[in-house]
Design a protein around this motif. Structure first.
Motif, PDB file in Angstrom:
ATOM      1  N   VAL A   6       0.851  -1.191   0.000  1.00 19.20           N
ATOM      2  CA  VAL A   6       0.000   0.000   0.000  1.00 19.20           C
ATOM      3  C   VAL A   6       0.887   1.240   0.000  1.00 19.20           C
ATOM      4  O   VAL A   6       2.056   1.185   0.369  1.00 19.20           O
ATOM      5  CB  VAL A   6      -0.978   0.057   1.198  1.00 19.20           C
ATOM      6  N   GLY A   7       0.285   2.336  -0.407  1.00 20.54           N
ATOM      7  CA  GLY A   7       0.981   3.607  -0.417  1.00 20.54           C
ATOM      8  C   GLY A   7       0.214   4.567  -1.285  1.00 20.54           C
ATOM      9  O   GLY A   7      -0.636   4.159  -2.079  1.00 20.54           O
ATOM     10  N   PRO A   8       0.502   5.837  -1.130  1.00 20.94           N
ATOM     11  CA  PRO A   8      -0.206   6.829  -1.926  1.00 20.94           C
ATOM     12  C   PRO A   8       0.138   6.710  -3.408  1.00 20.94           C
ATOM     13  O   PRO A   8       1.154   6.088  -3.758  1.00 20.94           O
ATOM     14  CB  PRO A   8       0.270   8.157  -1.345  1.00 20.94           C
ATOM     15  N   PRO A   9      -0.680   7.307  -4.270  1.00 21.78           N
ATOM     16  CA  PRO A   9      -0.356   7.314  -5.699  1.00 21.78           C
ATOM     17  C   PRO A   9       1.040   7.899  -5.899  1.00 21.78           C
ATOM     18  O   PRO A   9       1.403   8.876  -5.244  1.00 21.78           O
ATOM     19  CB  PRO A   9      -1.419   8.238  -6.311  1.00 21.78           C
ATOM     20  N   GLY A  10       1.821   7.271  -6.768  1.00 24.65           N
ATOM     21  CA  GLY A  10       3.160   7.766  -7.048  1.00 24.65           C
ATOM     22  C   GLY A  10       4.229   7.268  -6.091  1.00 24.65           C
ATOM     23  O   GLY A  10       5.400   7.605  -6.229  1.00 24.65           O
ATOM     24  N   SER A  11       3.838   6.422  -5.124  1.00 26.85           N
ATOM     25  CA  SER A  11       4.809   5.937  -4.141  1.00 26.85           C
ATOM     26  C   SER A  11       5.702   4.835  -4.698  1.00 26.85           C
ATOM     27  O   SER A  11       6.697   4.472  -4.074  1.00 26.85           O
ATOM     28  CB  SER A  11       4.105   5.446  -2.876  1.00 26.85           C
ATOM     29  N   GLY A  12       5.352   4.295  -5.855  1.00 25.92           N
ATOM     30  CA  GLY A  12       6.166   3.251  -6.472  1.00 25.92           C
ATOM     31  C   GLY A  12       5.790   1.847  -6.064  1.00 25.92           C
ATOM     32  O   GLY A  12       6.544   0.904  -6.286  1.00 25.92           O
ATOM     33  N   GLU A 115       4.570  14.180   0.484  1.00 26.91           N
ATOM     34  CA  GLU A 115       3.690  14.691  -0.569  1.00 26.91           C
ATOM     35  C   GLU A 115       4.440  15.478  -1.633  1.00 26.91           C
ATOM     36  O   GLU A 115       4.129  15.376  -2.815  1.00 26.91           O
ATOM     37  CB  GLU A 115       2.582  15.552   0.049  1.00 26.91           C
ATOM     38  N   GLU A 116       5.447  16.233  -1.229  1.00 30.61           N
ATOM     39  CA  GLU A 116       6.217  17.027  -2.187  1.00 30.61           C
ATOM     40  C   GLU A 116       6.892  16.118  -3.217  1.00 30.61           C
ATOM     41  O   GLU A 116       6.870  16.387  -4.418  1.00 30.61           O
ATOM     42  CB  GLU A 116       7.267  17.835  -1.424  1.00 30.61           C
ATOM     43  N   GLU A 117       7.495  15.016  -2.753  1.00 32.93           N
ATOM     44  CA  GLU A 117       8.151  14.082  -3.667  1.00 32.93           C
ATOM     45  C   GLU A 117       7.132  13.365  -4.544  1.00 32.93           C
ATOM     46  O   GLU A 117       7.369  13.145  -5.734  1.00 32.93           O
ATOM     47  CB  GLU A 117       9.006  13.066  -2.907  1.00 32.93           C
ATOM     48  N   LEU A 118       5.975  13.000  -3.964  1.00 35.26           N
ATOM     49  CA  LEU A 118       4.919  12.362  -4.767  1.00 35.26           C
ATOM     50  C   LEU A 118       4.498  13.274  -5.915  1.00 35.26           C
ATOM     51  O   LEU A 118       4.362  12.826  -7.059  1.00 35.26           O
ATOM     52  CB  LEU A 118       3.704  12.034  -3.899  1.00 35.26           C
ATOM     53  N   MET A 122       4.962  12.371  -9.923  1.00 35.97           N
ATOM     54  CA  MET A 122       3.823  12.215 -10.830  1.00 35.97           C
ATOM     55  C   MET A 122       3.812  13.284 -11.916  1.00 35.97           C
ATOM     56  O   MET A 122       3.456  12.996 -13.054  1.00 35.97           O
ATOM     57  CB  MET A 122       2.518  12.167 -10.046  1.00 35.97           C
ATOM     58  N   LEU A 123       4.207  14.496 -11.584  1.00 32.34           N
ATOM     59  CA  LEU A 123       4.259  15.553 -12.597  1.00 32.34           C
ATOM     60  C   LEU A 123       5.340  15.258 -13.636  1.00 32.34           C
ATOM     61  O   LEU A 123       5.180  15.591 -14.805  1.00 32.34           O
ATOM     62  CB  LEU A 123       4.486  16.920 -11.947  1.00 32.34           C
ATOM     63  N   SER A 124       6.419  14.590 -13.220  1.00 31.83           N
ATOM     64  CA  SER A 124       7.517  14.301 -14.146  1.00 31.83           C
ATOM     65  C   SER A 124       7.199  13.146 -15.097  1.00 31.83           C
ATOM     66  O   SER A 124       7.900  12.945 -16.080  1.00 31.83           O
ATOM     67  CB  SER A 124       8.807  14.013 -13.378  1.00 31.83           C
TER      68      SER A 124
END
Length: 180
Positions: A6-12, A115-118, A122-124
């Motif tokens: 589990v993890g937030p979107p973009g956590s890999g 959150e900043e890294e997520l 995702m933007l990249s």
């Protein structure tokens, strides 16, 4: 070993689930891949899923549960598996508990990323649907619907929090260390 990532979107979590599954010699079971497989094979479940997706509807938990139950009967899942994408909500976790009543999860791996890294990750990616607004919304949905799973699995002693920041190989190494 029966694992849930589990993890937030973009956590890999998808990327890491594939890497760890390969390392452990167990299947990575993604509900999205299951849906696509059933649709491609034209199974009865696949036909139902195809109709729902064409109408823009979510696949109901009962159908996802049936697909997962069927997938877990495959010989490659006998030694264990990594689940990715299910459960995402408390009702889905309860469904999974029922499905795995005789052989419950061994661990739940949370990939923790700030959150900043997520957002940056995702933007990249350059996907059309990865705008700052949609990413924030997906993170809100994660916090309201999926993060409560941590309160369910934590008290059971299943939760392994792993730093999901940094180099992909380092993250894989942290996960493997946490599973030892």
């Amino acid at each position: 070993m029966r694992l849930l990532f589990v993890g937030p979107p973009g956590s890999g979590k998808g990327t890491q689930a594939v890497r760890v599954a390969e390392s452990l010699g167990i299947p990575h079971i993604s509900t999205g891949e299951m849906f696509r497989s059933h649709v491609t094979r034209g199974t009865e479940l696949g036909k139902t899923v195809k109709e729902l997706m064409a109408a823009g509807e979510y696949v109901p938990d009962e159908i996802t549960g049936k697909m997962l139950a069927e997938r877990l009967t495959h010989p490659d899942a006998a030694r264990g598996f990594i689940l990715d994408g299910f459960p995402r909500t408390i009702p889905q976790a309860e469904l999974l508990d029922d499905l795995l009543s005789e052989t419950p999860l061994d661990r739940v791996v949370l990939l923790a990323v700030d959150e900043e890294e997520l957002m940056a990750r995702m933007l990249s990616r350059g996907r059309a649907d990865d705008t700052a607004e949609t990413i924030r919304r997906r993170l809100e949905v994660y916090e309201s619907q999926t993060a409560p799973l941590l309160d369910l699995y934590g008290p059971r002693g299943l939760l392994e929090r792993v730093d999901g920041s940094g180099d992909m190989n380092e993250i894989t190494g942290r996960i493997m260390a946490a599973l030892r």
